[in-house]
Design a protein around this motif. Structure first.
Motif, PDB file in Angstrom:
ATOM      1  N   GLY A  11       1.700  10.238  -5.657  1.00 17.21           N
ATOM      2  CA  GLY A  11       0.566   9.990  -4.781  1.00 17.21           C
ATOM      3  C   GLY A  11       0.919  10.410  -3.376  1.00 17.21           C
ATOM      4  O   GLY A  11       2.075  10.675  -3.058  1.00 17.21           O
ATOM      5  N   GLY A  12      -0.084  10.484  -2.553  1.00 18.97           N
ATOM      6  CA  GLY A  12       0.180  10.841  -1.170  1.00 18.97           C
ATOM      7  C   GLY A  12      -1.072  10.802  -0.325  1.00 18.97           C
ATOM      8  O   GLY A  12      -2.187  10.649  -0.833  1.00 18.97           O
ATOM      9  N   SER A  13      -0.864  10.926   0.969  1.00 22.63           N
ATOM     10  CA  SER A  13      -1.957  10.922   1.931  1.00 22.63           C
ATOM     11  C   SER A  13      -1.759  12.056   2.929  1.00 22.63           C
ATOM     12  O   SER A  13      -0.632  12.432   3.245  1.00 22.63           O
ATOM     13  N   LEU A  14      -2.865  12.570   3.409  1.00 22.80           N
ATOM     14  CA  LEU A  14      -2.854  13.588   4.445  1.00 22.80           C
ATOM     15  C   LEU A  14      -3.912  13.188   5.463  1.00 22.80           C
ATOM     16  O   LEU A  14      -5.053  12.921   5.089  1.00 22.80           O
ATOM     17  N   GLY A  15      -3.521  13.125   6.721  1.00 21.26           N
ATOM     18  CA  GLY A  15      -4.463  12.678   7.735  1.00 21.26           C
ATOM     19  C   GLY A  15      -4.459  13.562   8.965  1.00 21.26           C
ATOM     20  O   GLY A  15      -3.506  14.288   9.231  1.00 21.26           O
ATOM     21  N   LEU A  31      -9.082  10.796  10.119  1.00 20.81           N
ATOM     22  CA  LEU A  31      -9.578  10.957   8.757  1.00 20.81           C
ATOM     23  C   LEU A  31      -8.365  11.161   7.863  1.00 20.81           C
ATOM     24  O   LEU A  31      -7.530  12.035   8.135  1.00 20.81           O
ATOM     25  N   THR A  32      -8.248  10.335   6.825  1.00 22.71           N
ATOM     26  CA  THR A  32      -7.107  10.388   5.914  1.00 22.71           C
ATOM     27  C   THR A  32      -7.585  10.535   4.487  1.00 22.71           C
ATOM     28  O   THR A  32      -8.425   9.756   4.029  1.00 22.71           O
ATOM     29  N   TRP A  33      -7.058  11.540   3.788  1.00 20.86           N
ATOM     30  CA  TRP A  33      -7.355  11.743   2.370  1.00 20.86           C
ATOM     31  C   TRP A  33      -6.199  11.182   1.562  1.00 20.86           C
ATOM     32  O   TRP A  33      -5.038  11.425   1.878  1.00 20.86           O
ATOM     33  N   THR A  34      -6.514  10.426   0.507  1.00 17.18           N
ATOM     34  CA  THR A  34      -5.496   9.787  -0.327  1.00 17.18           C
ATOM     35  C   THR A  34      -5.693  10.188  -1.782  1.00 17.18           C
ATOM     36  O   THR A  34      -6.827  10.227  -2.271  1.00 17.18           O
ATOM     37  N   PHE A  54      -9.763   9.353  -2.585  1.00 16.75           N
ATOM     38  CA  PHE A  54     -10.740   8.879  -1.614  1.00 16.75           C
ATOM     39  C   PHE A  54     -10.328   9.307  -0.211  1.00 16.75           C
ATOM     40  O   PHE A  54      -9.184   9.706   0.019  1.00 16.75           O
ATOM     41  N   ALA A  55     -11.258   9.247   0.711  1.00 17.59           N
ATOM     42  CA  ALA A  55     -11.004   9.563   2.124  1.00 17.59           C
ATOM     43  C   ALA A  55     -11.414   8.370   2.977  1.00 17.59           C
ATOM     44  O   ALA A  55     -12.421   7.719   2.712  1.00 17.59           O
ATOM     45  N   GLN A  76     -13.375   1.133   9.910  1.00 16.00           N
ATOM     46  CA  GLN A  76     -12.941   2.036   8.852  1.00 16.00           C
ATOM     47  C   GLN A  76     -14.042   2.137   7.808  1.00 16.00           C
ATOM     48  O   GLN A  76     -14.686   1.147   7.475  1.00 16.00           O
ATOM     49  N   ASP A  77     -14.232   3.341   7.267  1.00 15.77           N
ATOM     50  CA  ASP A  77     -15.263   3.565   6.252  1.00 15.77           C
ATOM     51  C   ASP A  77     -14.765   4.577   5.229  1.00 15.77           C
ATOM     52  O   ASP A  77     -14.340   5.672   5.599  1.00 15.77           O
ATOM     53  N   GLN A  78     -14.801   4.211   3.950  1.00 16.00           N
ATOM     54  CA  GLN A  78     -14.370   5.103   2.875  1.00 16.00           C
ATOM     55  C   GLN A  78     -15.554   5.740   2.153  1.00 16.00           C
ATOM     56  O   GLN A  78     -15.358   6.411   1.155  1.00 16.00           O
ATOM     57  N   THR A  79     -16.764   5.539   2.642  1.00 21.50           N
ATOM     58  CA  THR A  79     -17.953   6.047   1.954  1.00 21.50           C
ATOM     59  C   THR A  79     -18.509   7.319   2.585  1.00 21.50           C
ATOM     60  O   THR A  79     -19.466   7.885   2.067  1.00 21.50           O
ATOM     61  N   LEU A  80     -17.942   7.776   3.687  1.00 23.99           N
ATOM     62  CA  LEU A  80     -18.544   8.871   4.438  1.00 23.99           C
ATOM     63  C   LEU A  80     -18.101  10.269   4.017  1.00 23.99           C
ATOM     64  O   LEU A  80     -18.876  11.211   4.081  1.00 23.99           O
ATOM     65  N   PHE A  81     -16.843  10.449   3.629  1.00 26.25           N
ATOM     66  CA  PHE A  81     -16.286  11.779   3.393  1.00 26.25           C
ATOM     67  C   PHE A  81     -15.685  11.906   1.996  1.00 26.25           C
ATOM     68  O   PHE A  81     -15.303  10.924   1.373  1.00 26.25           O
ATOM     69  N   GLY A  82     -15.552  13.149   1.565  1.00 28.88           N
ATOM     70  CA  GLY A  82     -14.858  13.448   0.322  1.00 28.88           C
ATOM     71  C   GLY A  82     -15.698  13.184  -0.908  1.00 28.88           C
ATOM     72  O   GLY A  82     -16.878  12.851  -0.835  1.00 28.88           O
ATOM     73  N   ALA A  83     -15.057  13.377  -2.039  1.00 25.26           N
ATOM     74  CA  ALA A  83     -15.666  13.123  -3.350  1.00 25.26           C
ATOM     75  C   ALA A  83     -14.813  12.056  -4.038  1.00 25.26           C
ATOM     76  O   ALA A  83     -13.913  12.371  -4.800  1.00 25.26           O
ATOM     77  N   PRO A  84     -15.061  10.767  -3.732  1.00 19.85           N
ATOM     78  CA  PRO A  84     -14.208   9.710  -4.284  1.00 19.85           C
ATOM     79  C   PRO A  84     -14.247   9.680  -5.808  1.00 19.85           C
ATOM     80  O   PRO A  84     -15.275   9.936  -6.421  1.00 19.85           O
ATOM     81  N   THR A  85     -13.105   9.382  -6.379  1.00 20.84           N
ATOM     82  CA  THR A  85     -12.968   9.305  -7.833  1.00 20.84           C
ATOM     83  C   THR A  85     -12.227   8.033  -8.206  1.00 20.84           C
ATOM     84  O   THR A  85     -11.159   7.761  -7.658  1.00 20.84           O
ATOM     85  N   ASN A  86     -12.797   7.250  -9.101  1.00 17.97           N
ATOM     86  CA  ASN A  86     -12.103   6.135  -9.731  1.00 17.97           C
ATOM     87  C   ASN A  86     -11.547   5.101  -8.768  1.00 17.97           C
ATOM     88  O   ASN A  86     -10.420   4.663  -8.918  1.00 17.97           O
ATOM     89  N   THR A  87     -12.307   4.714  -7.792  1.00 19.13           N
ATOM     90  CA  THR A  87     -11.795   3.754  -6.816  1.00 19.13           C
ATOM     91  C   THR A  87     -12.923   2.895  -6.268  1.00 19.13           C
ATOM     92  O   THR A  87     -14.092   3.276  -6.344  1.00 19.13           O
TER      93      THR A  87
END
Length: 103
Positions: A11-15, A31-34, A54-55, A76-87
């Motif tokens: 796993g990892g994160s990029l911000g 903005l951090t992608w996990t 998720f982002a 903090q908001d995880q609903t705004l960016f990216g294509a979340p999967t399984n979380t």
């Protein structure tokens, strides 16, 4: 008696982020992608996990009126960016106040 065997992955994160300061005020955003690999289980019942993705976007505002006092408000908001999967996605607000004493 059987023992469960778990096979975790990677796993990892990029911000990316930035901020701006003006006198006693500071504003920042990031903005951090996990990504987390699935965890597979082999016993007692084999089970395949699923990857999580998720982002998280964040805004932070800080104020330091004196050397003794400071405060910070973040959102903090995880609903705004990216294509979340399984979380499970969430939003949060945090308020922090700090008091310092000289030695």
């Amino acid at each position: 008696f059987s023992r469960a065997s778990l096979n975790p992955g990677w796993g990892g994160s990029l911000g990316v982020g930035g901020g701006y300061s003006y006198k006693s005020f500071r504003a920042g955003a990031n903005l951090t992608w996990t990504y987390e690999d699935p965890i597979d289980s082999e016993a007692p019942q084999p089970s395949k996990g699923s990857a999580q993705r998720f982002a998280t976007a964040a805004l932070v505002f800080s104020y330091m009126p004196s050397e003794e006092w400071s405060g910070s408000l973040s959102f903090q908001d995880q609903t705004l960016f990216g294509a979340p999967t399984n979380t499970n996605l969430g939003r949060g607000v945090s308020l922090q106040l700090q008091r310092r004493w000289s030695r």
